[in-house]
Design an enzyme around this catalytic site. Structure first.
Site, PDB file in Angstrom:
ATOM      1  N   SER A 189       0.904  -1.055   0.047  1.00  0.00           N
ATOM      2  CA  SER A 189      -0.033  -0.008  -0.004  1.00  0.00           C
ATOM      3  C   SER A 189       0.804   1.246  -0.019  1.00  0.00           C
ATOM      4  CB  SER A 189      -0.979  -0.104   1.335  1.00  0.00           C
ATOM      5  OG  SER A 189      -1.990   1.074   0.843  1.00  0.00           O
ATOM      6  N   ASP A 340      -9.910  -3.189  -5.751  1.00  0.00           N
ATOM      7  CA  ASP A 340      -9.151  -2.099  -5.126  1.00  0.00           C
ATOM      8  C   ASP A 340      -8.900  -0.853  -5.882  1.00  0.00           C
ATOM      9  OD1 ASP A 340      -7.051  -0.863  -3.741  1.00  0.00           O
ATOM     10  OD2 ASP A 340      -5.552  -2.346  -4.225  1.00  0.00           O
ATOM     11  N   HIS A 370      -7.801  -4.687  -1.479  1.00  0.00           N
ATOM     12  CA  HIS A 370      -6.768  -4.012  -0.589  1.00  0.00           C
ATOM     13  C   HIS A 370      -6.714  -4.409   0.737  1.00  0.00           C
ATOM     14  CE1 HIS A 370      -3.864  -0.522  -0.801  1.00  0.00           C
ATOM     15  NE2 HIS A 370      -4.366  -0.579   0.475  1.00  0.00           N
TER      16      HIS A 370
END
Length: 400
Positions: A189, A340, A370
């Site tokens: 991320s 995502d 995600h």
């Protein structure tokens, strides 16, 4: 006591409301994922309400919840775990106890958390890093960079660069018996963004450019230029990470000025003089055709906000680096997820890296979302999270 009762009441009401939110049909273990998503949505909405009445910032509520999953540096029969500091930045080291006849590989890990949450001490990362030590015989370094909004751009990034430079010194590698030709830097991320930037920065540094053999980016955030890519549109209210959360926390990484957030929500945040950057993120040409679908490309509106020239910096958006800056980057492994908001950042980076000759291995998990790597701890064990963990570590085993 009244404050706690208010929070509990709000969260219970929102929990019941959110439980009826549909999830994609291709998701494995749908009831587990539903409950996870409900918990995140409930926390998000509770935080928003508490923020509106002036009791607490929403990111503070998420941060407190995340801290419940932080671990102590507990060693076991195979791994020595040490909390220390490199250049004044907290780090966690995982060191193999088993003797080795050759120098060891090393993995530098930069955690995610939307710039404002998390730690390398999170339980899920602790599990991953112990497995790396046991399976790879690797030294693992977790970076605990300072978090926004207390420490905004570029401080968290500079912390990550500083720790990496410190670790890559010959004397430090020798101290931990690390092979300087077998080092990987990785992150998920927002940590994936920092990983990409650190790798770009060190590529041209004579002292360090040959010491990164590989980089791993797990569902990375890679740009703040266009916040209306197909993945942002399709997953605006998606699993775990919504568009609102992604945009809000990305803005908090830069400033507390609400003007940036308001403009970014409408994709009107980029300043005059930035039009030349859009060719590097133009999804109508760089995104694989499968993911363009029926979306119509519209260039973001420029010049509504000219107060943040840092938005032009590749250290905020590594995806806008020019071709020469991407050439000669190390072997790259990228994991992207179908559900995502950040999906297209990773897909476009794959395209751009391959176009300049960088060797890229890309794993796209269409039924993933995600943050999946974080869900390998109680009370929610997701098969998806374990699969992603094993893909990541198995790839390292073959390539380090």
């Amino acid at each position: 006591m009244a404050y706690k009762a208010l929070c509990l009441g709000l969260m219970c009401s929102l929990f019941v409301y959110q439980i009826y939110t549909p999830i994609p049909e291709d998701i494995e273990e749908p009831w587990k994922v539903t409950m996870l998503n409900v918990l995140v949505r409930t926390t998000e909405l509770t935080g928003t309400l508490l923020e509106k009445i002036g009791l607490m910032k929403s990111e503070e509520l998420f941060s407190r919840a995340a801290q419940a999953y932080f671990t102590k540096p507990i060693s076991d029969e195979n791994v020595t775990v040490i909390d220390t500091a490199f250049n004044g930045i907290p780090v966690r080291l995982y060191l193999p106890k088993k003797k080795s006849e050759r120098k060891r590989p090393a993995v530098i890990f930069i955690h995610g958390g939307a710039f404002v949450l998390g730690s390398c001490k999170h339980m899920a990362y602790d599990i991953v890093h112990r497995q790396m030590v046991n399976q790879l015989g690797a030294v693992v370094l977790g970076v605990d960079y300072r978090l926004a909004p207390e420490y905004q751009y570029p401080i968290p990034l500079e912390d990550s660069i500083s720790v990496t430079r410190f670790f890559l010194q010959d004397k430090i590698l020798a101290k931990y018996e690390v092979d300087p030709t077998r080092i990987c830097i990785s992150g998920d991320s927002s940590g994936g963004m920092f990983t990409a930037i650190v790798t770009q920065v060190l590529k041209d540094d004579p002292e360090f450019k040959n010491k990164i053999k590989a980089q791993v980016l797990i569902y990375p955030s890679l740009q703040s230029v266009d916040l209306s890519m197909p993945s942002y549109q399709e997953n605006e209210y998606g699993l775990i990470l919504t568009k609102e959360m992604a945009v809000k926390y990305a803005c908090l990484y830069i400033t507390n000025d609400e003007a940036l957030l308001q403009a970014a929500r409408k994709n009107q945040h980029m300043p005059q003089g930035s039009r030349h950057l859009f060719k590097f993120v133009n999804w109508s040409t760089l995104l694989p055709e499968k993911y363009r679908k029926n979306h119509v490309y519209k260039e973001p509106v420029l010049g509504k906000l000219n107060s943040f020239p840092g938005l032009l910096d590749t250290r905020l958006s590594p995806l806008i680096a020019n071709d020469s800056q991407l050439q000669n980057l190390p072997l790259t492994y990228i994991i992207t997820c179908g559900h995502d908001v950040l999906r297209d950042d990773g897909l476009i980076y794959v395209t751009r890296l391959r176009s300049v000759g960088v060797k890229v291995v890309h794993e796209h998990m269409e039924n993933a979302f995600h943050g999946a790597l974080s869900f390998i701890t109680p009370p929610f064990y997701l098969h998806l999270g374990f699969k992603m963990k094993d893909m990541y570590i198995n790839w390292l085993e073959k390539n380090l």
